[in-house]
Scaffold this active site. Structure first.
Site, PDB file in Angstrom:
ATOM      1  N   SER A  31       0.773  -1.283  -0.111  1.00 57.88           N
ATOM      2  CA  SER A  31       0.134   0.064   0.138  1.00 57.88           C
ATOM      3  C   SER A  31       0.943   1.353  -0.060  1.00 57.88           C
ATOM      4  O   SER A  31       0.135   2.273  -0.416  1.00 57.88           O
ATOM      5  CB  SER A  31      -0.833   0.041   1.276  1.00 57.88           C
ATOM      6  N   GLY A  68      -2.027  -4.111   1.033  1.00 56.11           N
ATOM      7  CA  GLY A  68      -2.602  -5.522   1.708  1.00 56.11           C
ATOM      8  C   GLY A  68      -1.570  -6.776   1.586  1.00 56.11           C
ATOM      9  O   GLY A  68      -1.488  -7.591   2.109  1.00 56.11           O
ATOM     10  N   ASN A  96       3.233  -5.978   5.565  1.00 50.48           N
ATOM     11  CA  ASN A  96       2.051  -6.756   5.960  1.00 50.48           C
ATOM     12  C   ASN A  96       2.497  -7.978   6.470  1.00 50.48           C
ATOM     13  O   ASN A  96       1.654  -8.094   7.577  1.00 50.48           O
ATOM     14  CB  ASN A  96       1.131  -6.742   4.768  1.00 50.48           C
ATOM     15  N   ASP A 177      -5.251   7.212   9.576  1.00 52.56           N
ATOM     16  CA  ASP A 177      -4.917   5.792  10.171  1.00 52.56           C
ATOM     17  C   ASP A 177      -3.519   5.713  11.015  1.00 52.56           C
ATOM     18  O   ASP A 177      -3.239   4.453  11.603  1.00 52.56           O
ATOM     19  CB  ASP A 177      -5.082   4.794   8.995  1.00 52.56           C
ATOM     20  N   HIS A 180      -0.297   5.115   6.952  1.00 48.97           N
ATOM     21  CA  HIS A 180      -0.029   5.350   5.632  1.00 48.97           C
ATOM     22  C   HIS A 180       0.575   6.717   5.589  1.00 48.97           C
ATOM     23  O   HIS A 180      -0.238   7.645   6.166  1.00 48.97           O
ATOM     24  CB  HIS A 180      -1.175   4.875   4.763  1.00 48.97           C
TER      25      HIS A 180
END
Lengths: 202, 846
Positions: A31, A68, A96, A177, A180
């Protein structure tokens, strides 16, 4: 299968032809590479391309980020992406794996498999160093960090500095979040990576 | 003094008049009682269900609202938050992922470090003990015991660590109300007191955690203005404010469906009350015309007569409400006993708000509906006593003012009940449109019948019955519109209930997924499929997941640059983030059971290479990205550009728990693109062994167990389905009573006509036949119009409010039809019993 590939090849030929005269840097990642939450033009791969242009280096950057994704996807994805014949691959997978608590041994094996295939197929490849946040515990974060060093050493490939250096954990450089990078964060990431890889792009 | 004296006199006269005409007023009170009792019951039912939903929302959050961010709050920030919001008490949780280590094994866990008094609502407990802030225990999800091979009796000997904290006491979570409806997460959960957090040494600079400040209110208040004020004061977009209701609705659309349904039930109940109240008031006036004429002839002023009837309407409606209240309290224990036996999760409670609202509607609605009658009193000339009773004089402009006020009042009451401009406005406008449509349709139909009735060879009684209805146009209008509207609103609730239930209730609960497996790689697919076949005797369906970004829609750039947008609001920022987030694509050859095409046609079998590949979009998603049929979308699939054309829009039943996707490509386009797979398992037999094999052989595959969530949802959906059914049944019963009232009053109104027929020598049995035919004619027309309009309005409401697939409740339609005809026969039969007692002298008297 062959027919499908042919169809896709037709669809994709235009984009490949555009870059025919330039060298291609392929960033294979998750991502962060996808530029999750920011416009593609504000994500670090596009910013690196701008820097290359500014420095009059004849390179183009292709981002193959998949939100992901873990290192388990590395092998299949590099096989697919190698069809566009990149001159250099920057492997930025593993975040991840860490976030999902996958054993570092598994991550190591997946990275080794991906890099081995790239080398067998005469692809220049570099690996990006990754870190885990402290909340995963010292044992795990240490093992995780060492994984990348071990893989780079074993495969004798360059290890690119941690892309989220000075970005991770800073709320002004990340999306709400907290994971990121935002637009500002991507500028720092681009700077970090460019510093580390520019010597290989001359 | 004189004014007071006049007031006392008018009150005394009102009472005397009431007693003098006790038969009529008793009839009015009984009919109003039926309406108000039904309304009161629905209000209390709705209030209780609403309380249950609100309570459940609070337990899911553990508080009334929360302020949260993915970072630590600074003390000055917390001070500002506390000044901006209202609360009685406050606590907090800190959530993050970490590794729980047991000997040489370790597992990813989702840590929730809780503050004092957490949770304010609901409970999180093991068999022995609830969460305790002062305890050094940790509470863990049961699956961790097997995952880490924990020997609970010899925990001291196990080197169990969370960061640097050696765990010596663990409790196995048995109940966690915060996770009632929410899907299981990526990792098992563990709770520990914030007191122990520093001992773990896990939270340091660079840690990723989500911090929640949780607030409890001391009274029930509207949190929306507080949230708005908070966002005005706190501009940092990383800080979020979420209410318990928002949390529950984001966890599952089921809660939202129920809330919306309750709102509609309330509007339907109000409509029925207005309809019956309005009708009864007009009927009462017809009965009082003679008396009004006499009072006027005797010199009583119009104002006094109007005051007299306003007082009487007030007394009558208050009496009806009082009887309803008494009856409700008498029946309440029985209803609650029934709820208990049917396992409904709530009891019928009495709220002050519900009582006051019912009182308002029961007393104010009849007074309001009396307004045109009041103006008719002023218009009434005593000489009209010698005219036909069915001619109601009205002042057009006053009537229209009243109608406008009535609709505005209805809109306000509807809005108060549903708190949605959209729903209240939609419903009000639908009613206006339908009333106008019915009025003109009936006129048109009557003209056609009148012109053509001579062409049919009908028995004279049939011809007379039809002509008699047509000739009393005003009365026929009123009855037809009231009947039709009542049937329409009656069928709405069963249809909407049926649509919601079929949306949320699985046809085959045993086939629901228990576990999801994701991040399966292409090379692992065959082996996992074989394992599932051998160990679980289950056939797996693999859903390909291709990550991409939308680049353009119809050649217009889709993603947004932050600096270009000049983000000034949180909403703008959220929209930009949404567009820039990337999307998961899939490809499939067939529509799933949870999908229905609402526009266009499903993707052709395989992409031939000619033209653009076909794309199917989910309806709401298409709306959000502003894409429609025929649009061309350009995707970036991991560095490669692929185009597609939107050829269908789908509805997805998200509550099916099956893997569903917003964007589905035609087969043969993405098959070779980098992808991973998502699958689900619905069997539990041998599952533990299967899981162990998957974990050992495929460490990248993540497993999410949703069995407990599915179980909770199924229980709750069953209970709520029953509650919805009961509300629909109460409304139907209430509606039937309105029919009884209508038929009764209509027969009363036609007595003179029947008496005249009798005087002219018509047999009583023939008169009875005429009455039956008249009602059959008007009821059949109303049934036809009401049921058809009910289908149309259901479709509109379902699409505009619920956004789900419409399922009509045919059974309810049949019940209404089948019950209506014998009901009319029965009431008419009973009401015409006095035909035998009619004598010519009654005609002269009247």
């Amino acid at each position: 299968m062959i027919r499908n590939f042919l169809l896709l090849s037709i669809l994709l030929s235009a984009s490949i032809n555009v870059f025919a005269s330039k060298k291609t840097l392929l960033i294979l990642g998750d991502s962060l590479t996808e530029g999750y939450g920011v416009a593609q033009s504000a994500a670090f791969p596009a910013l690196i391309e701008e820097k290359l242009k500014k420095d009059s280096l004849n390179w183009t950057v292709k981002a193959a980020g998949s939100s992901g994704s873990t290192t388990a996807s590395g092998l299949e994805r590099i096989k697919w992406l190698s069809k566009s014949k990149p001159d250099l691959v920057l492997l930025l997978l593993g975040s991840n794996d860490g976030l999902r608590g996958i054993k570092p041994e598994t991550t190591e094996k997946n990275l080794n498999d991906t890099i081995a295939w790239a080398k067998e197929n005469k692809l220049e490849i570099m690996l990006g160093q990754l870190h885990m946040p402290p909340n995963y515990g010292k044992d795990y974060t240490k093992k995780f960090e060492e994984t990348f060093k071990k893989v780079a050493k074993k495969n004798k490939i360059p290890l690119v500095d941690f892309l989220l250096k000075d970005v991770a954990g800073k709320s002004d450089l990340n999306l709400p979040d907290g994971i990121h990078p935002n637009e500002k964060g991507h500028k720092v990431v681009a700077e970090n990576i460019y510093k580390s890889i520019s010597k290989y792009l001359k | 003094m004189g004014y007071l004296k006049g007031l006392v006199w008018i009150f005394q006269f009102s009472f005397k008049d009431l007693l003098y005409q006790k038969k009529i007023y008793l009839f009015l009170i009984i009919n109003l009682f039926i309406g108000t009792f039904g309304f009161l019951t629905i209000q209390m039912f709705q209030g209780s269900l609403k309380q249950d939903l609100a309570g459940r929302a609070q337990t899911m959050l553990g508080a009334d609202y929360t302020i949260f961010a993915s970072r630590q709050f600074r003390p000055e920030e917390v001070e500002l938050f506390d000044k901006t919001v209202a609360f009685e008490s406050k606590t907090s949780t800190i959530e993050f992922f970490a590794m729980l280590k047991a000997g040489d094994k370790s597992r990813l866990v989702s840590v929730r470090a809780f503050g004092q008094n957490y949770p304010f609502y609901g409970e999180i407990k093991s068999e022995n003990i609830k969460l305790d802030y002062d305890s050094d225990k940790i509470w863990i999800d049961p699956e961790l015991v097997t995952m880490l091979d924990l020997n609970l009796s010899q925990l001291e000997a196990t080197e169990l660590f969370l960061g640097k904290f050696p765990v010596k006491n663990i409790e196995i979570i048995e109940k966690d109300s915060t996770r009632f409806f929410r899907g299981a997460g990526l990792a098992p959960v563990i709770y520990l007191s914030q007191k122990l957090l520093s001992k773990t040494e896990l939270l340091a600079e660079g840690s990723t955690s989500r911090n929640y400040l949780l607030y409890k209110l001391n009274k029930n208040i509207d949190l929306n203005p507080i949230k708005q004020n908070f966002y005005n004061q706190v501009t940092d977009s990383t800080v979020r404010f979420e209410t318990a209701v928002e949390r529950s609705q984001s966890s599952g659309s089921v809660f939202k469906y129920f809330s919306d349904y309750l709102g509609l039930v309330a509007i339907v109940a109000i409509s029925l009350c207005f309809l019956s109240g309005g009708y009864l008031m007009r009927w009462a006036f017809q009965h009082q015309r003679k008396n009004i004429g006499i009072y006027k002839t005797l010199g009583m002023s119009t104002a006094r007569i109007q005051s007299l009837y306003i007082i009487q309407v007030f007394i009558v409606s208050l009496a009806a409400f009082s009887f309803s209240l008494i009856t409700f309290f008498i029946l309440k224990p029985g209803i609650n006993y029934y709820f208990t036996t049917e396992n409904l999760p709530f009891q019928l409670s009495t709220t002050l708000e519900g009582l006051l609202f019912s009182l308002l509607i029961s007393v104010v609605a009849p007074l309001f509906m009396f307004m045109p009658v009041n103006s008719a009193i002023a218009q009434l000339n005593p000489r009209t006593l010698f005219l036909s009773q069915n001619q109601i004089q009205k002042t057009p402009w006053l009537f229209y003012v009243w109608s406008a006020l009535c609709l505005a009042g209805f809109w306000m009451l509807s809005f108060y009940q549903v708190l949605s401009y959209k729903t209240a406005t939609l419903f009000t406008f639908a009613i206006i449109f339908i009333v106008i449509l019915l009025k003109y349709s009936l006129s048109f139909l009557f003209t056609i019948i009148q012109r053509n009735i001579h062409r049919f060879s009908l028995h004279w009684s049939t011809r007379y019955a039809i002509k008699s209805v047509i000739n009393k146009k005003n009365s026929a209008d009123m009855v037809f519109i009231t009947f039709t509207m009542a049937i329409l609103v009656l069928t709405l609730l069963p249809h909407i209930k049926q649509s919601i239930i079929s949306e949320i209730k699985p046809e085959n609960p045993s086939a629901l997924p228990k576990v999801f497996l994701f991040d399966l790689q292409s090379g692992q697919k065959d082996e996992i499929e074989k394992l599932a076949q051998d160990m679980l005797q289950a056939k797996m369906e693999f859903n390909p997941l291709v990550r991409s970004r939308i680049l353009k829609v119809n050649d217009i750039d889709y993603d947004r640059l932050q600096e270009n947008e000049g983000l000034s609001t949180r909403e703008q920022e959220e929209e930009v983030r949404f567009r820039n987030r990337g999307v998961n694509l899939t490809y499939q050859t067939h529509l799933k059971a949870s999908e229905t095409i609402v526009s266009g046609k499903w993707n052709s079998e395989k992409y031939s290479g000619e033209g653009l590949p076909e794309i199917s979009l989910e309806r709401r998603y298409a709306g959000r990205i502003n894409a429609k049929m025929g649009d061309v979308m350009l995707f970036d699939v991991q560095g490669l550009e692929i185009q597609g054309k939107v050829t269908s829009i789908r509805n997805i039943r998200w509550t099916s728990f099956n893997p569903n996707f917003f964007i589905v490509f035609q087969d043969g386009v993405l098959n070779e693109a980098p992808q991973n797979f998502l699958t689900s398992i619905s069997t539990t037999k041998n599952y533990d062994t299967f899981q162990q094999v998957i974990v050992d052989r495929f460490p990248n595959v993540s497993i999410i167990d949703v069995s407990q969530t599915v179980k909770n949802v199924l229980i709750y959906v069953d209970q709520m389905a029953l509650a919805l059914q009961m509300m629909a049944v109460i409304s139907i019963i209430l509606g039937f009573f309105i029919f009884i009232v209508l038929v009764n009053t209509q027969i009363q109104e036609r007595l003179n006509e029947f008496n005249l027929l009798k005087v002219m020598g018509t047999e009583t049995s023939t008169i009875r036949k005429i009455i039956f035919k008249q009602f059959l004619f008007i009821v059949s027309l109303s049934l036809l119009a009401g049921l058809s309009l009910g289908l149309v309005l259901t479709q509109i409401l379902i699409q505009m409010i619920f956004g789900i697939t419409t399922k009509f409740d045919i059974q309810a339609m049949v019940v209404i039809c089948v019950a209506m005809i014998p009901l009319v026969v029965l009431i008419v039969g009973k009401a015409t019993g006095f035909l035998n007692r009619l004598s010519p002298i009654d005609l002269i008297r009247s």
